[in-house]
Scaffold this motif. Structure first.
Motif, PDB file in Angstrom:
ATOM      1  N   SER A 226       0.834  -1.199   0.000  1.00  0.00           N
ATOM      2  CA  SER A 226       0.000   0.000   0.000  1.00  0.00           C
ATOM      3  C   SER A 226       0.869   1.250   0.000  1.00  0.00           C
ATOM      4  O   SER A 226       2.056   1.202   0.314  1.00  0.00           O
ATOM      5  CB  SER A 226      -0.925   0.000   1.221  1.00  0.00           C
ATOM      6  OG  SER A 226      -0.154  -0.055   2.413  1.00  0.00           O
ATOM      7  N   ASP A 250      -6.106   0.917   0.261  1.00  0.00           N
ATOM      8  CA  ASP A 250      -6.786   2.168  -0.069  1.00  0.00           C
ATOM      9  C   ASP A 250      -5.774   3.210  -0.523  1.00  0.00           C
ATOM     10  O   ASP A 250      -4.605   3.182  -0.123  1.00  0.00           O
ATOM     11  CB  ASP A 250      -7.549   2.702   1.145  1.00  0.00           C
ATOM     12  CG  ASP A 250      -8.648   1.744   1.592  1.00  0.00           C
ATOM     13  OD1 ASP A 250      -9.044   0.887   0.767  1.00  0.00           O
ATOM     14  OD2 ASP A 250      -9.100   1.848   2.749  1.00  0.00           O
ATOM     15  N   ARG A 272      -8.139  -0.738  -3.633  1.00  0.00           N
ATOM     16  CA  ARG A 272      -9.535  -0.994  -3.262  1.00  0.00           C
ATOM     17  C   ARG A 272     -10.086   0.226  -2.526  1.00  0.00           C
ATOM     18  O   ARG A 272      -9.401   1.212  -2.328  1.00  0.00           O
ATOM     19  CB  ARG A 272      -9.627  -2.239  -2.375  1.00  0.00           C
ATOM     20  CG  ARG A 272      -8.839  -2.160  -1.084  1.00  0.00           C
ATOM     21  CD  ARG A 272      -9.034  -3.406  -0.239  1.00  0.00           C
ATOM     22  NE  ARG A 272      -8.313  -3.319   1.029  1.00  0.00           N
ATOM     23  CZ  ARG A 272      -7.084  -3.758   1.215  1.00  0.00           C
ATOM     24  NH1 ARG A 272      -6.427  -4.329   0.216  1.00  0.00           N
ATOM     25  NH2 ARG A 272      -6.494  -3.643   2.395  1.00  0.00           N
ATOM     26  N   GLY A 273     -11.333   0.114  -2.124  1.00  0.00           N
ATOM     27  CA  GLY A 273     -11.964   1.217  -1.415  1.00  0.00           C
ATOM     28  C   GLY A 273     -12.584   2.207  -2.388  1.00  0.00           C
ATOM     29  O   GLY A 273     -12.781   1.930  -3.573  1.00  0.00           O
ATOM     30  N   GLU A 274     -12.894   3.382  -1.865  1.00  0.00           N
ATOM     31  CA  GLU A 274     -13.562   4.407  -2.666  1.00  0.00           C
ATOM     32  C   GLU A 274     -12.583   5.520  -3.037  1.00  0.00           C
ATOM     33  O   GLU A 274     -11.626   5.790  -2.309  1.00  0.00           O
ATOM     34  CB  GLU A 274     -14.747   4.989  -1.897  1.00  0.00           C
ATOM     35  CG  GLU A 274     -15.822   3.964  -1.562  1.00  0.00           C
ATOM     36  CD  GLU A 274     -17.056   4.605  -0.955  1.00  0.00           C
ATOM     37  OE1 GLU A 274     -17.105   5.861  -0.915  1.00  0.00           O
ATOM     38  OE2 GLU A 274     -17.963   3.867  -0.533  1.00  0.00           O
ATOM     39  N   PHE A 295     -11.567  -0.756  -7.041  1.00  0.00           N
ATOM     40  CA  PHE A 295     -12.296   0.368  -6.480  1.00  0.00           C
ATOM     41  C   PHE A 295     -13.797   0.081  -6.502  1.00  0.00           C
ATOM     42  O   PHE A 295     -14.303  -0.627  -7.385  1.00  0.00           O
ATOM     43  CB  PHE A 295     -12.014   1.640  -7.275  1.00  0.00           C
ATOM     44  CG  PHE A 295     -10.638   2.196  -7.075  1.00  0.00           C
ATOM     45  CD1 PHE A 295     -10.225   2.619  -5.823  1.00  0.00           C
ATOM     46  CD2 PHE A 295      -9.751   2.290  -8.135  1.00  0.00           C
ATOM     47  CE1 PHE A 295      -8.944   3.129  -5.632  1.00  0.00           C
ATOM     48  CE2 PHE A 295      -8.474   2.801  -7.956  1.00  0.00           C
ATOM     49  CZ  PHE A 295      -8.078   3.211  -6.695  1.00  0.00           C
TER      50      PHE A 295
END
Length: 847
Positions: A226, A250, A272-274, A295
Motif C-alpha cells: 500500500s 486504499d 480498493r476502497g472508494e 475500487f
C-alpha cells in the motif's frame, strides 16, 4: 593534443619578435584571462576527459571531429571555456564501439562544472557507476538516462547530488528498490523511474522532503504493498503515475486535495476502497486512469455538479474494470459533456444508460439494453454482486425480459409475421442460388484463359519474389507499447516572454493546426512554441508526443501549464531545428563570396534525408502497436538538425491506422479526435500506412528533381507533375532520367545508379493502387543499399513496381527464416538504423 600546442607555438614566435615590455604584457594577460576565445575549451583536464569519453563510448568522428574545438562538438555545451552539458541523444557508435558497448564514462569525473548529462536512447549497457554520487560534478542539475539499456540497481550515492532538479531513469532494466537517499534531493522537480523492474514497497515518506516535486512517475514496475505516508505534503505535484504495478490497499485520501493535479494514473493495480470525492471536484485534472483495480462505491452518492460548469472539455477519465455501482446521477451526465472521453465499462452500474455519446463506453455493466445483442453482464452476475455488497434492495431487475403475452390477437399477428419472414428469406435464397449458378457458368467458360494467364503471372511473380526474398527479407518487429515521456512544464509567462509576447517577428509559419513561434528561454536555449487554435488538436498532439518518443521525431521539450489565472493554455514546446525544413534547405544561401547564389544539397545529403524520413515512418508503421499513420508527409514536415539529421514534425495529424483493434485509452482518444476537425486533411478513420508511402514517394521525387513543392501540391498539380516525370523513370531506358534530374545536382558517375534507384523507388511508392505500394520497411532497406537494389533489378530485368510490390506478398514466406541482430533493440527507444554506407567509409579512426 596538436590543437592545444598550436596556440603555444604561435605565442613563442610572437615573443621572439616583440620587445621585452610586450613580453610582460602578454604574460600578464594570459594569466588574467587564459584562452577566452569563444568556443575554445580552457581546461586541458576537461579536454582530455572529452577525448577519453570519445574513445570509451565509441563516438564517431562525424559527431566529435578531431580537427574541431570540443566546444563545437555535437551535444557539447560550454560556458566560459568549461564543459557544462553533454547530450548524447541520437548518437550512433563506431563499428568497433558498437560491438561491445559498455557504461564506461570515467571521463565524467574530470568535468567538474558539468550541469546536464543526457543520454536518451544512447545505449549504455551495464550498471550506473557507484562513483556517480561522489565524483560526478556537484552542480549537476539534470541527469536524464532514459532508454539507455542500463541494468543493475540505483547507487545509494545518487542521493548526494543535491542540486538535481530532473532525474529520469525510465525505460531501462533497473531493478531492486528505490534508494531511501532520494529524500535528500530537495530541489528535485522531475523524478521518472517508470518502465523498469523495481520491486519492494514504497513510502511517500521517501519523498516528503521533495516539496518542489512536480512530476513523479514510477509506473510499469513491480512495486507492491500500500501507499504509506501523507502525499498531501507534495503540494506542487502535477503529474503522478503509479500505474501497472502491484499496489493494493486504499489510496491516501489526501490525493484528492492536491490543487495542482493535472495527470493521475493508478491503473492496473489492486487498489480498493472508494475514490476521494475531492477528485471529482478538480477543475484542472486533465487525465484520470484508475482502470483495472478493485475500487468500489455508489456513484449515485457523488455530486458532480461542482465541476459541471467547467470550461475545460479536453479531459480523459477511465474508471473501467472496477466495482463501481448504482444509478448514474443527472449531474454525472452533465459532467461527462465536459470530457473528451469517459470509460465506465466493466462495472456494475444499473438502470438505463443515460449516455448517447460515442465517447462514453458503458459496456459490461448492469444497464438495461432493449436489444437482443446486449453487451451488458447477465442478471446472475449482477445479482450476486449486489448481494455481496449488501445492496439487496438495489438488485437490478430491469434486465429481465418482459413476461410472455396472453393476448390471442397478438399471437395471430406474430404467426402472420412469421409467415412473411419465411417467405422473404426463401425468395432471397432462391435469388442467391441463381446468381451463383450464373457465376459458375462464366467461370467454366473462362477457365482455359485463366489457366494460361495464371501460368504467366506465376512465373513473373516467382522471379520477383525470389529477388526480394534474397535482397530484402521481412523484418518482424516487436510491438512497442506507448510510453509516458511527458516533458517539462512551462508557465504561460515563461513562454510569452521567450517569444516577446508571440510577436509577429518571431512567427515561423502558420500550420494546419496552429502557429509556430521562435523563442529563447532564460538559459539561452532556442525553442519553438506551437500555439494551437483548437483544443482538440492540442490534446491529440500532446497525447501523442507525450507517449511516443524516437530520435527521428522532432524532440518534444514540454507543455504550458495553466497560467496564474488557471486558464487553460494550448501551447506545446519543441526543440528548434537550426536547418529549418527540407523546403528551405534547398534554397539555403551560400557564402557571400561565392558566385553560386544558392547552394544545392549534394547527393549524399539527399540520400541521408530520404533514409531518415523512412526510418521515422518505419517506426510509426512497424514498431508502434497499434500502427500510426502520419498523414502529413511533405517537405515542410521534414525538419533538419545539425548535419542534416532528420526529425519528422507536423505530428498533429497522426492517427491510428484503420483496422487496428487494440483498445486502450490512447487509441480511443485518437479515433475520437482524428476526424473531428473540419479542416483535417483526409479522413482519419480511413487513413492507412499506404497513404504515407504515397506521400513519401512524392518527397523522393522532390529529392531527385529538385522541384520542392511536389509533396505539398494540390491533387491537380500533382497529377500533372507525375504525368511529366513518371514516364522518364524507365528500367530499360535509364538515360531518360536526365530529363527530370535536378540540374543543380552534381553527381559523380559512380553515384548515378543511386539516383536512378531512388527514382525507381519513388515511382513504386506513387502507385495509384494502395495495395500495390511497397511497405515502408522494404523501401528503407532499398534506400540503405541502393546499389544492391540496382544490381538485382539489372539482373532480373523485371518491372520494378511489381518487384517492390512482391515484397509484401513474400514477407510471410521468409519471416520465420529471418534473423538480424540489429532488430533486437531496447524498447521503447530504438537506435537509428545504419546511416548510408558513405558515412561508414568515414575513416579508420572511427574504428
Amino acid at each position: 593534443m596538436e590543437m592545444m600546442e598550436a596556440p603555444a607555438k604561435r605565442r613563442i614566435v610572437m615573443i621572439s619578435i616583440h620587445t621585452y615590455c610586450l613580453f610582460f604584457t602578454a604574460v600578464s594577460l594570459l594569466l588574467v584571462n587564459p584562452i577566452e576565445a569563444e568556443g575554445n575549451i580552457t581546461s586541458k583536464v576537461e579536454f582530455d576527459a572529452l577525448y577519453s569519453l570519445r574513445g570509451t563510448l565509441g563516438i564517431r568522428k562525424y559527431d566529435w571531429p578531431r580537427r574541431e574545438e570540443p566546444c563545437t562538438w555535437k551535444g557539447v555545451g560550454c560556458r566560459n571555456g568549461r564543459v557544462v552539458s553533454l547530450n548524447f541523444t541520437g548518437f550512433l557508435r563506431t563499428n568497433r564501439g558498437s560491438q561491445n558497448p559498455m557504461f564506461e564514462v570515467d571521463g565524467l569525473q574530470n568535468l567538474t562544472m558539468l550541469e546536464k548529462l543526457i543520454t536518451v536512447g544512447f545505449s549504455l549497457p551495464g550498471p550506473i557507476p557507484e562513483w556517480f554520487g561522489t565524483k560526478l560534478a556537484p552542480n549537476i542539475s539534470v541527469l536524464d538516462l532514459q532508454g539507455s539499456n542500463i541494468n543493475g540497481t540505483i547507487p545509494e550515492g545518487i542521493g548526494n547530488l543535491k542540486n538535481l532538479t530532473r532525474l529520469r531513469l525510465s525505460n531501462n532494466n533497473l531493478a531492486g528498490s528505490i534508494p531511501p537517499s532520494f529524500q535528500n534531493l530537495s530541489r528535485l522537480q522531475t523524478l521518472d523511474l517508470s518502465f523498469n523492474n523495481f520491486t519492494g514497497r514504497i513510502s511517500i515518506a521517501q519523498f516528503d522532503s521533495l516539496r518542489r516535486l512536480q512530476f513523479l512517475s514510477i509506473g510499469s514496475n513491480q512495486i507492491e504493498g500500500s501507499i504509506q505516508g501523507n502525499i498531501g505534503d507534495l503540494t506542487q505535484l502535477r503529474y503522478l503515475d503509479f500505474g501497472h504495478n502491484k499496489f493494493d490497499g486504499d489510496i491516501p485520501p489526501e490525493i484528492g486535495v492536491l490543487s495542482r493535479f493535472e495527470y493521475l494514473d493508478l491503473s492496473n493495480n489492486s487498489f480498493r476502497g472508494e475514490l476521494p470525492n475531492s477528485i471529482w471536484e478538480s477543475d484542472i485534472l486533465m487525465f484520470l486512469d484508475v482502470s483495472n483495480n478493485n475500487f468500489t462505491g455508489n456513484i449515485s452518492n457523488i455530486d458532480f455538479s461542482s465541476t459541471a460548469n467547467s470550461t475545460n472539455g479536453s479531459r480523459i477519465f477511465d474508471l473501467s474494470a472496477n466495482s463501481f455501482f448504482g444509478v448514474i446521477p443527472a449531474s454525472m451526465v452533465d459532467f461527462s459533456e465536459r470530457l473528451s472521453s469517459l470509460d465506465l465499462s466493466d462495472n456494475y452500474f444499473q438502470d438505463r444508460s443515460p449516455f448517447d455519446s460515442d465517447s462514453i463506453d458503458v459496456e459490461l455493466n448492469c444497464f438495461f439494453i432493449n436489444s437482443t445483442t446486449s453487451t451488458q453482464k447477465n442478471n446472475t452476475i449482477c445479482e450476486e454482486f449486489y448481494l455481496s455488497v449488501g445492496r439487496n434492495d438495489e438488485i437490478p431487475d430491469s434486465q429481465s425480459p418482459p413476461p410472455p403475452s396472453n393476448n390471442p390477437s397478438s399471437d395471430r399477428i406474430s404467426r402472420r409475421n412469421l409467415i412473411y419472414i419465411i417467405a422473404g428469406v426463401s425468395a432471397v435464397v432462391i435469388f442467391l442460388l441463381l446468381i451463383l449458378l450464373i457465376i459458375c457458368l462464366m467461370k467454366r467458360r473462362n477457365r482455359s484463359y485463366t489457366s494460361q494467364h495464371q501460368t504467366t503471372v506465376a512465373a513473373n511473380s516467382h522471379a520477383s519474389q525470389q529477388v526480394w526474398s534474397t535482397v530484402y527479407s521481412s523484418i518482424p518487429k516487436p510491438v512497442i507499447p506507448l510510453q509516458t515521456v511527458v516533458g517539462d512544464s512551462f508557465t504561460y509567462e515563461q513562454l510569452s516572454q521567450s517569444t516577446s509576447d508571440f510577436n509577429e517577428s518571431n512567427l515561423i509559419k502558420h500550420g494546419h493546426s496552429g502557429s509556430f513561434y521562435r523563442g529563447i528561454l532564460e538559459n539561452g536555449n532556442v525553442i519553438v512554441v506551437k500555439k494551437f487554435e483548437s483544443e482538440q488538436r492540442y490534446l491529440k498532439e500532446f497525447e501523442f508526443v507525450s507517449r511516443v518518443m524516437h530520435l527521428r521525431l522532432v524532440p518534444f521539450i514540454g507543455y504550458c501549464s495553466n497560467d496564474k489565472d488557471d486558464r487553460f493554455r494550448k501551447l506545446l514546446v519543441y526543440k528548434h531545428m537550426d536547418f529549418g525544413d527540407l523546403s528551405t534547405a534547398f534554397s539555403r544561401k551560400s557564402l557571400p563570396e561565392s558566385d553560386d547564389g544558392l547552394q544545392s544539397l549534394d547527393w549524399i545529403t539527399r540520400l541521408k534525408i530520404a533514409i531518415g524520413v523512412a526510418e521515422a515512418l518505419c517506426y510509426l508503421h512497424n514498431d508502434c502497436g497499434p500502427p500510426f499513420v502520419h498523414r502529413d508527409v511533405r517537405a515542410t514536415s521534414i525538419l533538419l538538425e545539425d548535419n542534416f539529421e532528420v526529425r519528422l514534425g507536423s505530428l498533429s495529424e497522426v492517427c491510428i491506422q484503420e483496422g487496428s483493434s487494440r483498445r486502450n485509452v490512447v487509441t480511443r482518444f485518437f479515433r475520437l479526435h482524428g476526424s473531428s476537425e473540419p479542416n483535417s486533411p483526409g479522413n482519419a478513420a480511413a487513413a492507412t500506412c499506404a497513404d504515407d508511402v504515397y506521400c513519401f514517394g512524392k518527397v523522393l521525387l522532390e529529392l531527385v528533381t529538385g522541384e520542392i513543392g511536389i509533396s505539398g501540391a494540390t491533387e491537380e498539380k500533382t497529377k500533372k507533375t507525375l504525368e511529366e516525370t513518371i514516364p522518364c523513370i524507365n528500367i530499360k531506358e535509364k538515360e531518360l532520367l536526365n530529363k527530370i534530374i535536378d540540374p543543380s545536382l552534381v553527381v559523380e558517375e559512380d553515384l548515378m545508379d543511386e539516383v536512378w534507384a531512388m527514382a525507381v523507388i519513388a515511382k513504386s511508392c506513387l502507385n495509384s493502387k494502395p495495395a500495390q505500394r511497397p511497405l515502408i520497411k522494404y523501401v528503407l532497406k532499398a534506400l540503405e543499399n541502393p546499389l544492391k537494389f540496382v544490381r538485382e533489378v539489372n539482373k532480373n530485368q523485371s518491372d520494378t513496381t511489381s518487384l517492390l510490390h512482391s515484397m509484401s506478398s513474400a514477407r510471410l514466406a521468409v519471416a520465420e527464416n529471418w534473423s538480424d541482430p540489429a532488430v533486437a533493440l531496447p524498447a521503447p527507444m530504438l537506435d537509428a538504423k545504419k546511416t548510408h554506407q558513405s558515412n561508414q567509409r568515414d575513416s579508420a579512426d572511427d574504428d
